[in-house]
Write an enzyme that holds these catalytic residues in place. Sequence first.
Site, PDB file in Angstrom:
ATOM      1  N   LYS A 167       0.855  -1.186   0.000  1.00 55.54           N
ATOM      2  CA  LYS A 167       0.000   0.000   0.000  1.00 55.54           C
ATOM      3  C   LYS A 167       0.892   1.238   0.000  1.00 55.54           C
ATOM      4  O   LYS A 167       1.809   1.366   0.819  1.00 55.54           O
ATOM      5  CB  LYS A 167      -0.869   0.023   1.259  1.00 55.54           C
TER       6      LYS A 167
HETATM    7  O1  G3P Z   1      -8.105   0.638   4.883  1.00 60.66           O
HETATM    8  C1  G3P Z   1      -8.222   1.945   5.309  1.00 60.66           C
HETATM    9  C2  G3P Z   1      -9.602   2.501   5.462  1.00 60.66           C
HETATM   10  O2  G3P Z   1     -10.561   1.550   5.249  1.00 60.66           O
HETATM   11  C3  G3P Z   1      -9.754   3.365   6.677  1.00 60.66           C
HETATM   12  O3  G3P Z   1     -11.070   3.459   7.157  1.00 60.66           O
HETATM   13  O4  G3P Z   1     -12.719   4.089   8.881  1.00 60.66           O
HETATM   14  O5  G3P Z   1     -10.308   4.777   9.151  1.00 60.66           O
HETATM   15  O6  G3P Z   1     -11.747   5.847   7.443  1.00 60.66           O
HETATM   16  P1  G3P Z   1     -11.478   4.597   8.207  1.00 60.66           P
END
Ligand code: G3P
Length: 221
Positions: free
Chosen positions: A83
């Site tokens: 990533k």
């Molecule tokens: O994989 C990263 C992403 O899904 C982060 O999610 O909930 O931290 O915005 P969030």
Amino acid sequence: MKIFLDTANITEIKRAVELGLIDGVTTNPTLLSKEGREPVSQLREIIKLVHGPVNAEVVSPDADDMVKDAKPLSKLGKNVVIKIPMCEQGLIAVRRLAEQGIKTNVTLIFSSSQALLAAKAGASYVSPFVGRIDDISGNGMELIQEIVTIFDNYLFKTEIIVASIRHPVHFVQSAMIGAHIATVPFNVLERLMKHPLTDRGIDAFNKDWEKLKNALKSKPH
Ligand code: G3P
């Protein structure tokens, strides 16, 4: 649509693998820091459990270091995807890694122009963050629709991972739009299986079955 689990938690990954519904796992520095363990050993354990792609993120600010950090991570397993955060240096690193046959997922995508550039740089995946867009009163799913249209227009092979999914509606809309992958936190995966009418229906069937068994028991033969 493929389903990835958005977590670095071993218990959650084991439960999801047992369900047989998981096509891969996405981690990020925040998710790994929640586990409080040395990240590489945590990733090794995840890679052993998951057959599909396991996403591991690099955090260096420049392309040379991103590529340097990506190399040992990519050697952890054949299914490792690196990533890379969306930025100028990130795109340079993506191009170099693609030339070496290393798969990348360009993360922190918040616009379709970013997704288009990441695909042109040679990313295997892009991760637009729908929940974080909704959090600031935008429309995350509109972005997914735009990226699907653009990738279809130019036949990009880059797959779209809908990320930052917060609830089942995000998941269903991703499938309706035709995104390749949705990466979901474990609590969303659990909610995808549930419906109150299903629970009520199971309860009623069980009670009626018991009623019938009791009635048959008390009936003279
Ligand atoms: O994989 C990263 C992403 O899904 C982060 O999610 O909930 O931290 O915005 P969030």
